[in-house]
Design an enzyme around this catalytic site. Structure first.
Site, short mmCIF file in Angstrom:
data_model
loop_
_atom_site.label_atom_id
_atom_site.label_comp_id
_atom_site.label_asym_id
_atom_site.label_seq_id
_atom_site.Cartn_x
_atom_site.Cartn_y
_atom_site.Cartn_z
N GLU A 52 34.13 52.42 58.15
CA GLU A 52 34.54 51.02 57.99
C GLU A 52 33.71 50.33 56.91
OE1 GLU A 52 34.56 49.39 61.98
OE2 GLU A 52 36.37 50.50 62.48
N GLU A 63 41.04 60.75 59.88
CA GLU A 63 41.95 61.80 59.41
C GLU A 63 41.95 61.86 57.89
OE1 GLU A 63 42.49 59.44 61.60
OE2 GLU A 63 44.10 59.91 63.01
#
Ligand code: THU
Length: 138
Positions: A52, A63
């Site tokens: 993040e 992913e």
């Protein structure tokens, strides 16, 4: 295009274990929703985590980080992906990640496991039917 062979159970367990271990290294101070993923490509396991950012939209999913690691290593075909999130239930790949995964394995196996060990499986084509992909540009 034919579906990749289903990875044997030990390899699949290893893939899920890699996603689970990676999750410990997720950088998710804003959502507090740590995700680990691992893709299987060329017989190797490539982990990734969500990363993040203070500028929220710049964060990336686990992913996608795993796909980037595999592609960086020279892989171009992904046979399976495992995802371990932070909710009680399993975490399926988000829509954007389904699209990114599709590029390298439209028929790959997708395995999601909850922290508690509940497992769900799909093929990517089940999660993203009628996908837009490389062939759509022809
Ligand atoms: N996230 C993933 O890493 N993969 C998914 O498929 C679902 C969502 C991340 C993005 C964000 O950092 C956090 O989980 C909450 O949405």
């Amino acid at each position: 295009m034919s579906a990749p062979d289903r990875p044997d159970p030990e390899l699949l367990d290893r893939l899920v274990a890699a996603a689970r271990a990676a999750r410990e290294r997720a950088y998710a101070p804003y959502s507090r929703f740590a995700v680990g993923a691992a893709v299987l490509a060329g017989g190797r396991v490539y982990p990734g985590v969500n990363v993040e950012n203070a500028s929220y939209p710049q964060g990336i999913c686990a992913e996608r980080a795993a796909v980037a690691a595999a592609v960086t290593a020279g892989e171009r075909s992904i046979d399976a992906v495992a995802v371990v999130g932070s909710s009680e239930d399993v975490t399926p790949p988000c829509g954007g990640c389904r699209q990114v995964l599709h590029e390298f394995g439209p028929l790959m196996l997708v395995v999601a496991e909850s922290p508690g060990g509940a497992r769900a499986e799909w093929t990517l084509s089940e999660l993203l039917p009628a996908a837009f992909g490389p062939r759509s540009l022809a």
